[in-house]
Design a protein around this motif. Structure first.
Motif: not given
Length: 196
Positions: A95-101, A137-143
């Motif tokens: 997933a990137i930015k909540g979109q699953i590929y 760092d492997i997570n979706g936190n972009l803050e």
């Protein structure tokens, strides 16, 4: 003998090296040139089709078809984890930015033991933005990411959008539970209406 001594004198005169030193350096240069040039494809061979050895076990009459991507819809991160390539019957997802590929077509990059296997079955936006292989760092936190890092992430996102099919969307676990609770309430209301 006069020609030989004239050539040796000219080598010493023009190079400042003794003939032994000159020919030793020349031999090393030729060896290095041949070694380095052998590492690259010659221009004549560049446009030639690849040669398949007859010793390989490739069957051209029965190619393995690429399975159609499975649409998952909305899933949570724990539900995404099993799609990391460890089960050959499941697609490889990330997933990137909540979109699953579905990255199954690039198993050599994302399959088990491959260079990017650590990203599969996970939301990896932060790691891609930071160009990081650190597990934390492997997570979706972009803050706390700055503009250049977000631009790098956007480039990755566009590459994935062009190359791999989108098969779903990550949602927080709370939202899934709320949706299930909402459906349960609606089912109960429908049952109550049917009794009247």
């Amino acid at each position: 003998m006069g020609l030989y001594s004239t050539i040796m004198d000219q080598i010493t005169f023009y190079t400042g090296l003794s003939p032994t030193e000159f020919f030793t350096i020349l031999t090393i240069m030729v060896f290095v040139y041949r070694t380095v040039s052998a590492m690259f494809v010659s221009p004549e061979d560049y446009n030639k089709p690849p040669v398949v050895s007859l010793k390989t076990n490739i069957r051209f009459d029965d190619p393995k078809p690429t399975p159609e991507p499975v649409q998952l819809g909305q899933i949570t991160e724990p539900e995404l984890r099993p799609y990391n390539g460890s089960d050959p019957s499941k697609p490889i997802l990330m997933a990137i930015k909540g979109q699953i590929y579905d990255v199954s077509t690039a198993r050599n990059f994302y399959g088990p033991g491959s260079p990017y296997a650590m990203f599969t079955g996970k939301e990896c936006s932060r790691a891609l933005a930071l160009l990081s292989f650190k597990p934390e760092d492997i997570n979706g936190n972009l803050e706390d990411l700055d503009e250049p890092e977000l631009a790098v992430l956007e480039d990755w996102e566009y590459k994935f959008m062009e190359k791999y099919p989108k098969v779903g969307q990550l949602v927080p676990e709370k939202r899934i539970q709320q949706n299930e609770h909402k459906e349960e309430i609606e089912d109960n209301l429908n049952l109550d209406e049917g009794k009247d």
